[in-house]
Design a protein around this motif. Structure first.
Motif, PDB file in Angstrom:
ATOM      1  N   HIS A 521       0.839  -1.196   0.000  1.00  0.00           N
ATOM      2  CA  HIS A 521       0.000   0.000   0.000  1.00  0.00           C
ATOM      3  C   HIS A 521       0.873   1.243   0.000  1.00  0.00           C
ATOM      4  O   HIS A 521       2.054   1.209   0.370  1.00  0.00           O
ATOM      5  CB  HIS A 521      -0.916   0.025   1.236  1.00  0.00           C
ATOM      6  N   GLY A 522       0.295   2.349  -0.407  1.00  0.00           N
ATOM      7  CA  GLY A 522       0.947   3.640  -0.318  1.00  0.00           C
ATOM      8  C   GLY A 522       1.987   3.873  -1.401  1.00  0.00           C
ATOM      9  O   GLY A 522       2.075   3.151  -2.407  1.00  0.00           O
ATOM     10  N   ASP A 523       2.788   4.929  -1.192  1.00  0.00           N
ATOM     11  CA  ASP A 523       3.787   5.325  -2.178  1.00  0.00           C
ATOM     12  C   ASP A 523       4.828   4.238  -2.402  1.00  0.00           C
ATOM     13  O   ASP A 523       5.323   4.059  -3.526  1.00  0.00           O
ATOM     14  CB  ASP A 523       4.480   6.617  -1.721  1.00  0.00           C
ATOM     15  N   ALA A 524       5.187   3.516  -1.333  1.00  0.00           N
ATOM     16  CA  ALA A 524       6.187   2.458  -1.475  1.00  0.00           C
ATOM     17  C   ALA A 524       5.708   1.376  -2.438  1.00  0.00           C
ATOM     18  O   ALA A 524       6.482   0.851  -3.242  1.00  0.00           O
ATOM     19  CB  ALA A 524       6.516   1.850  -0.118  1.00  0.00           C
ATOM     20  N   ALA A 525       4.419   1.047  -2.364  1.00  0.00           N
ATOM     21  CA  ALA A 525       3.873   0.038  -3.272  1.00  0.00           C
ATOM     22  C   ALA A 525       3.892   0.534  -4.712  1.00  0.00           C
ATOM     23  O   ALA A 525       4.165  -0.232  -5.652  1.00  0.00           O
ATOM     24  CB  ALA A 525       2.452  -0.319  -2.849  1.00  0.00           C
ATOM     25  N   LEU A 526       3.614   1.821  -4.916  1.00  0.00           N
ATOM     26  CA  LEU A 526       3.658   2.392  -6.265  1.00  0.00           C
ATOM     27  C   LEU A 526       5.084   2.377  -6.809  1.00  0.00           C
ATOM     28  O   LEU A 526       5.318   2.039  -7.983  1.00  0.00           O
ATOM     29  CB  LEU A 526       3.106   3.814  -6.245  1.00  0.00           C
ATOM     30  N   ASP A 527       6.039   2.754  -5.958  1.00  0.00           N
ATOM     31  CA  ASP A 527       7.442   2.713  -6.383  1.00  0.00           C
ATOM     32  C   ASP A 527       7.868   1.294  -6.719  1.00  0.00           C
ATOM     33  O   ASP A 527       8.586   1.056  -7.703  1.00  0.00           O
ATOM     34  CB  ASP A 527       8.345   3.269  -5.270  1.00  0.00           C
ATOM     35  N   ARG A 528       7.416   0.369  -5.910  1.00  0.00           N
ATOM     36  CA  ARG A 528       7.783  -1.027  -6.145  1.00  0.00           C
ATOM     37  C   ARG A 528       7.255  -1.510  -7.493  1.00  0.00           C
ATOM     38  O   ARG A 528       7.968  -2.163  -8.261  1.00  0.00           O
ATOM     39  CB  ARG A 528       7.241  -1.888  -5.018  1.00  0.00           C
ATOM     40  N   GLU A 529       6.025  -1.186  -7.834  1.00  0.00           N
ATOM     41  CA  GLU A 529       5.440  -1.631  -9.094  1.00  0.00           C
ATOM     42  C   GLU A 529       6.166  -1.006 -10.280  1.00  0.00           C
ATOM     43  O   GLU A 529       6.447  -1.671 -11.283  1.00  0.00           O
ATOM     44  CB  GLU A 529       3.952  -1.281  -9.142  1.00  0.00           C
ATOM     45  N   SER A 530       6.474   0.287 -10.174  1.00  0.00           N
ATOM     46  CA  SER A 530       7.208   0.944 -11.253  1.00  0.00           C
ATOM     47  C   SER A 530       8.580   0.316 -11.439  1.00  0.00           C
ATOM     48  O   SER A 530       9.013   0.054 -12.571  1.00  0.00           O
ATOM     49  CB  SER A 530       7.339   2.438 -10.938  1.00  0.00           C
ATOM     50  N   ASN A 531       9.253   0.043 -10.333  1.00  0.00           N
ATOM     51  CA  ASN A 531      10.578  -0.568 -10.405  1.00  0.00           C
ATOM     52  C   ASN A 531      10.512  -2.010 -10.891  1.00  0.00           C
ATOM     53  O   ASN A 531      11.425  -2.486 -11.572  1.00  0.00           O
ATOM     54  CB  ASN A 531      11.249  -0.513  -9.035  1.00  0.00           C
ATOM     55  N   ARG A 532       9.426  -2.707 -10.543  1.00  0.00           N
ATOM     56  CA  ARG A 532       9.271  -4.094 -11.020  1.00  0.00           C
ATOM     57  C   ARG A 532       9.186  -4.124 -12.535  1.00  0.00           C
ATOM     58  O   ARG A 532       9.782  -4.991 -13.196  1.00  0.00           O
ATOM     59  CB  ARG A 532       8.030  -4.718 -10.402  1.00  0.00           C
ATOM     60  N   GLN A 533       8.463  -3.179 -13.093  1.00  0.00           N
ATOM     61  CA  GLN A 533       8.342  -3.118 -14.552  1.00  0.00           C
ATOM     62  C   GLN A 533       9.696  -2.833 -15.198  1.00  0.00           C
ATOM     63  O   GLN A 533      10.049  -3.419 -16.236  1.00  0.00           O
ATOM     64  CB  GLN A 533       7.325  -2.042 -14.934  1.00  0.00           C
TER      65      GLN A 533
END
Length: 657
Positions: A521-533
């Motif tokens: 959840h939150g900004d960390a989850a968004l960063d994680r998804e972007s970095n995963r891609q």
């Protein structure tokens, strides 16, 4: 009489009141140096606060600039029998002001009997700050021990040194008396005719050789003036040494025998033998006090409850400090490097058969004078406190080699080059280039800059200044191919992504990223998804399920060039985390040890590297510089390299909190 200016008030209130009193000159020095009135005021305060006698701990911090005029046998007896039992968890810590160490024997006695620590501050603001820092550390450690939350130790008072101590045995309960004055010799006491036997250690046959045996007349005071973990200490005179102030040491136990007392003499003789070799190789002055065995030969009724066998040695004036214990304890002060190196040297010079431990005594301008050491041996033939190979291993686990160990070739890298062979002293020994100057012992915590450069000898740097690890050396290509790397503790994969950008390669990256818990959840989850891609596009495999850094064998990587753990950093991003914590240190030591054991089978046996990226203050506080042996893989020897985060920050990396 002593005046109590305030009692049971908050710290802020105390500071305000003291400031007001100093400005109004309500506090000013006057009158003779008498301790009894001040201590009696503390006793009355304890009696007037019933809760202190039940659960609340009480600490007395006693400051003085001189020797008291009222410290007699009667005063000492009151201190021992009335004040100390008044509060269940009472500790007495003392601080001495001034350059004359002989003035502080009473303060040292008070701290020893009061289960506290003695510090010296030679009328210097920095030393005063260091003294109180050390006392605070000691108080904190006893709080942790009493609550069961830790076993930390400060520099004021070394802890009991492990399973060889005598806490579970019944002791004789003796009354204490005041220490002798600086120029006073023991001229009154109990006269006993004795046989004095002196010994030396023959290392070629590993045997204690009798050097001299003479009959002599002695005088010993009836009461001891202090004690250690195992023996009482009495003022003592030997007629053969009329101008030498001596002390006799007698076991705390109700009885002893010749073999038990001879073990103390044996340890001193061994330490003296190796100290001579150590001086030859380093030029450092490490003196060991000569210890003699005495046997009372007069009629039994003349002994008056004194034991027949005891030891005696010259008295050593000064501030008494324990630098090394016999079960892993190493004093955290900067002056402990030389004694710890001496202990390490004795282990190597004896081919691992023994080690001089329990190193304690007095520092001076060129080195140290050691008294009452304890030898650890493979066959545990040096008395009750000889903890054998367990004690030796515990020291080697805790010890971090400094520059003097490197000078002797004792450091981990030098020993690893021997390939298990026996250590030999340097062929052409030269004096150590910069012997440490002795200063009054106090806690001086290192505060290295974030660049990782060492801040003096107390930091025990693992590399020279400027020895840096470049980003390309960690994650760049090698021999024209991309490195096979495993990243653990990745959270949002921020470090892995930054590393890929630093490499600036269009090739598929044979990397694997993992984490114990991925943010959902939150900004960390968004960063994680972007970095995963991003990782997917670059061919980096992201392990979806949780991965414990201590359990890595199931991961799809082997024969890796490196395994990397970029830890959270307590720096400008989170300054509040930078405070040293024993609990955190112990947890991180265990976690990193487990990580190395798990990562070792995954890296290339010839040149694989396990890298842990932390701040310099973490490295120093957690004391991570130690070898780690991994069964069926080998010994991993730590290297500390200065590593700049600038290239990673430039491409968007941000350390997580």
């Amino acid at each position: 009489d002593a005046k109590v200016h305030f009692a049971r008030v908050s710290g802020d209130d105390i500071l305000w009141r003291l400031t007001s009193m100093l400005h109004g000159r309500a506090l000013k020095p006057a009158g003779p140096t008498n301790y009894a009135a001040g201590l009696e005021a503390c006793w009355k305060e304890a009696r007037s606060a019933p809760q202190m006698q039940e659960d609340m701990a009480m600490r007395i911090i006693f400051l003085s600039d001189g020797r008291p005029g009222d410290w007699t046998f009667k005063t000492v007896n009151w201190f021992q029998r009335t004040l100390l039992p008044a509060v269940k968890n009472l500790e007495v810590h003392t601080v001495g002001f001034g350059p004359d160490m002989s003035d502080f024997e009473v303060l040292q006695q008070m701290a020893q009997l009061g289960r506290g620590g003695f510090q010296v501050a030679s009328l210097d603001q920095d030393q005063l700050r260091g003294a109180f820092t050390s006392i605070a550390a000691s108080i904190t450690s006893t709080r942790l021990r009493s609550t069961g939350t830790g076993t930390g130790t400060g520099t004021g008072a070394a802890p009991c040194s492990g399973p060889g101590t005598m806490g579970a045995l019944q002791h004789r309960d003796l009354d204490f008396t005041a220490p002798l004055k600086p120029l006073e010799f023991c001229i009154t006491g109990q006269k006993v005719q004795c046989t004095r036997t002196s010994y030396v250690w023959d290392a070629t046959i590993s045997y204690l050789v009798k050097e001299e045996e003479v009959n002599t007349n002695t005088i010993r005071r009836k009461q001891p003036h202090t004690k250690g973990n195992m023996r009482y200490v009495f003022a003592f005179n030997d007629a053969c040494f009329p101008q030498t102030r001596m002390v006799a040491k007698e076991t705390l136990l109700p009885k002893t025998d010749k073999d038990a007392e001879l073990s103390f003499v044996k340890s001193s003789a061994v330490a003296a033998h190796y100290s001579e070799r150590f001086r030859e190789l380093t030029g450092a002055s490490v003196q060991v006090v000569r210890c003699h065995l005495y046997e009372a030969v007069g009629p039994k009724h003349m002994l008056k409850n004194k034991l027949r066998f005891f030891c005696a040695e010259p008295f050593v004036p000064g501030v008494f400090v324990k630098w090394v214990g016999n079960f892993g304890y190493i004093n955290s002060s900067s002056m402990s490097e030389l004694p710890a190196c001496f202990a390490h040297f004795t282990h190597a010079a004896s081919a691992g058969q023994l080690m001089v431990s329990d190193i304690q005594g007095v520092s001076h301008d060129e080195g140290f004078t050691i008294t009452d050491p304890q030898v650890l041996s493979q066959d545990q033939s040096f008395g009750r406190a000889d903890l054998g190979k367990d004690g030796m291993n515990r020291f080697l686990e805790q010890h971090s080699c400094g520059e003097m160990c490197k000078h002797l070739g004792l450091d981990s890298a030098a020993m690893a080059r021997l390939g298990g062979g026996r250590w030999h002293p340097p062929a052409n020994p030269t004096p150590f280039p910069s012997r440490p100057k002795a200063v009054p012992p106090r806690l001086s915590p290192a505060t290295p800059e974030e660049s990782g450069h060492d801040q003096g000898r107390r930091c025990r740097p693992a590399t020279l200044q400027g020895d840096r690890l470049m980003a390309q050396d960690l994650v760049g290509a090698v021999d024209g191919r991309q490195r096979r790397l495993l990243f653990v503790g990745e959270c949002t994969m921020s470090f892995c992504v930054a590393a890929a950008k630093v490499v600036s390669s269009v090739d598929v990256m044979p990397w694997v990223a993992s984490e114990l818990v991925w943010p959902a959840h939150g900004d960390a989850a968004l960063d994680r998804e972007s970095n995963r891609q991003f990782c997917t596009h670059r061919g980096i495999r992201v392990i979806a399920e949780p991965v414990d850094a201590r359990v890595l064998k199931h991961l799809p990587i082997s024969d890796a060039d490196g395994v990397i753990w970029a830890m959270p950093y307590p720096d400008a991003y989170s300054p509040h985390v930078a405070k040293p914590s024993y609990a955190v240190k112990q947890a991180m030591q265990e976690l990193i040890n487990g990580f190395v054991h798990a990562a070792a089978p995954l890296v290339r046996q010839s040149d694989g590297r396990i890298s842990i990226i932390i701040m310099s203050q973490q490295h120093l506080t957690w004391k991570l510089r130690r070898d780690i042996c991994v069964p069926s893989v080998g010994r991993f020897v730590p290297e500390m390299r200065v590593f700049s985060l600038a290239p990673f920050l430039d491409v968007g990396y941000r350390p997580r909190l």
